[in-house]
Design an enzyme around this catalytic site. Sequence first.
Site, PDB file in Angstrom:
ATOM      1  CG  ASP A 130     -72.960 -18.228  29.994  1.00 27.62           C
ATOM      2  OD1 ASP A 130     -73.256 -17.464  30.939  1.00 27.62           O
ATOM      3  OD2 ASP A 130     -71.900 -18.127  29.349  1.00 27.62           O
ATOM      4  CB  ALA A 131     -79.189 -17.511  31.694  1.00 27.24           C
ATOM      5  CE  LYS A 132     -71.839 -14.036  31.145  1.00 28.95           C
ATOM      6  NZ  LYS A 132     -71.907 -15.131  30.160  1.00 28.95           N
ATOM      7  NE  ARG A 133     -82.458 -15.009  31.529  1.00 27.00           N
ATOM      8  CZ  ARG A 133     -81.929 -15.251  30.330  1.00 27.00           C
ATOM      9  NH1 ARG A 133     -80.695 -14.877  30.055  1.00 27.00           N
ATOM     10  NH2 ARG A 133     -82.638 -15.866  29.385  1.00 27.00           N
ATOM     11  CG  ASP A 185     -72.894 -12.855  27.928  1.00 24.75           C
ATOM     12  OD1 ASP A 185     -71.648 -12.951  27.795  1.00 24.75           O
ATOM     13  OD2 ASP A 185     -73.619 -13.811  28.264  1.00 24.75           O
TER      14      ASP A 185
END
Lengths: 266, 266
Positions: free
Chosen positions: A94-97, B99
């Site tokens: 879960d890096a949301k890059r 996030d």
Amino acid sequence: MTANQLYEQIKAKRSCLCVGLDTVLEKLPATLDGEQYPLFIFNREIIDATADCAVCYKPNTAFYECYGAWGWQQLEMTVGYIKEHYPEIMVIADAKRGDIGNTAARYAKAFFDNMPCDAVTLAPYMGRDSIAPFLEYKGKWAVVLGLTSNASAADFELDGDLYKKVIGTAMEWGTPDNMMFVAGATRPEMLAGIREICPDHFLLVPGVGAQGGSVAEVAKHGLNSKCGLLINSSRGIIYASSGSDFAGAAASAAGSLRQQMANIFE
Amino acid sequence: MTANQLYEQIKAKRSCLCVGLDTVLEKLPATLDGEQYPLFIFNREIIDATADCAVCYKPNTAFYECYGAWGWQQLEMTVGYIKEHYPEIMVIADAKRGDIGNTAARYAKAFFDNMPCDAVTLAPYMGRDSIAPFLEYKGKWAVVLGLTSNASAADFELDGDLYKKVIGTAMEWGTPDNMMFVAGATRPEMLAGIREICPDHFLLVPGVGAQGGSVAEVAKHGLNSKCGLLINSSRGIIYASSGSDFAGAAASAAGSLRQQMANIFE
């Protein structure tokens, strides 16, 4: 991992539970004091205690990066442990890059080559360039942010239904075998609208538990013919107890969530 | 670091150059073969060679993460080296994080507590929750993606002028002393429209050089009364030569860009 392999595991375990490994030093039991790799030891215990209920683990990179190289090393150890001992379980970084193409390719390398993650969460703001490099890896997944579970999703995602535009556009770049969408449990009624746009894709659903979403509401609006849901719980499982019985308490909390999912599989 | 401190440095150096440290092993000169920390050694040489021209360094985290904990360690060493030897130069971690609130706070810890970065680039998709924790650090900066330099910015950012809505909304959360915006050089005519929205904010402008943008066009549309621009070049400087003379070549390339900036300071 294909969508069918994921679905077979869901049916076998009668669970679509994703356990979020958002592990912080301050919340570890005192019994781990003095360990060289306490985040990893904690995660390993949680994983062994919940692997019969979980079809997916989701470490959030922020919780490891905040400890620098030492934290990153424990993230690598955690992902390596899961894929060595439970290769059938999906691991989502879960890096949301999200970055321009040649940089996105470096992130893909970080999570798919340097670590054996199956999937990475990705932010869609910068468009196709930022997603495409991840789709070039066979058997790997891009998990694109659609509608997130936080209050300020209202700032942009809900403005003019941007989240619908994002999902409708991004689904053209991949397939239900290499792309899924984040769809928060805190606005379950909107899952029905998302299902209309992408009936066949898996949805990764955060926000159950600490953030207030319910499994029943998510299932009601989000199920498809092959389940199509990965329902995440993080704090509610990994911090079910703050004492040395944390692993047993995590197993109970995970079991209880699976129980709530039972009607999905009737 | 305040906006005035940054502006004073810009005036003293007659430069608003940001050097992007997007360092990859494959492009390092053979003379660094066998080094324990080749990315860091390379960066150190580049930094020492360009510090008289640069007011900012911007390592992109993807280029370090792709080497795992060993890469992250060299990112830490690079940031530490800059702030130890050139404390007046701004360091922007080009991380494009975003996030929910408690997780964003962990990213802020990663870049502001665990490393002494001055600023972090942030993706706005998830709204205020994802930016606010960074603004709580005195003297630190949130660099919010507005209009990026890549072709597929057209997918969402340009759709209904989302980038204008993002900049106009996000600027209410911070001040010109703790927030700036990414505004790509590949669409310089749009910088004028961005300036109308946020006349007082610094803009971080990528896309000059390898991506095709020009310093003159950026200055024409983007300047404000206190310069208000950080113009980034990465590959054009750090890979100006692939041989052992890389540092000297980087110094020349940086000097040449500063020369192009000269008319800004007449």
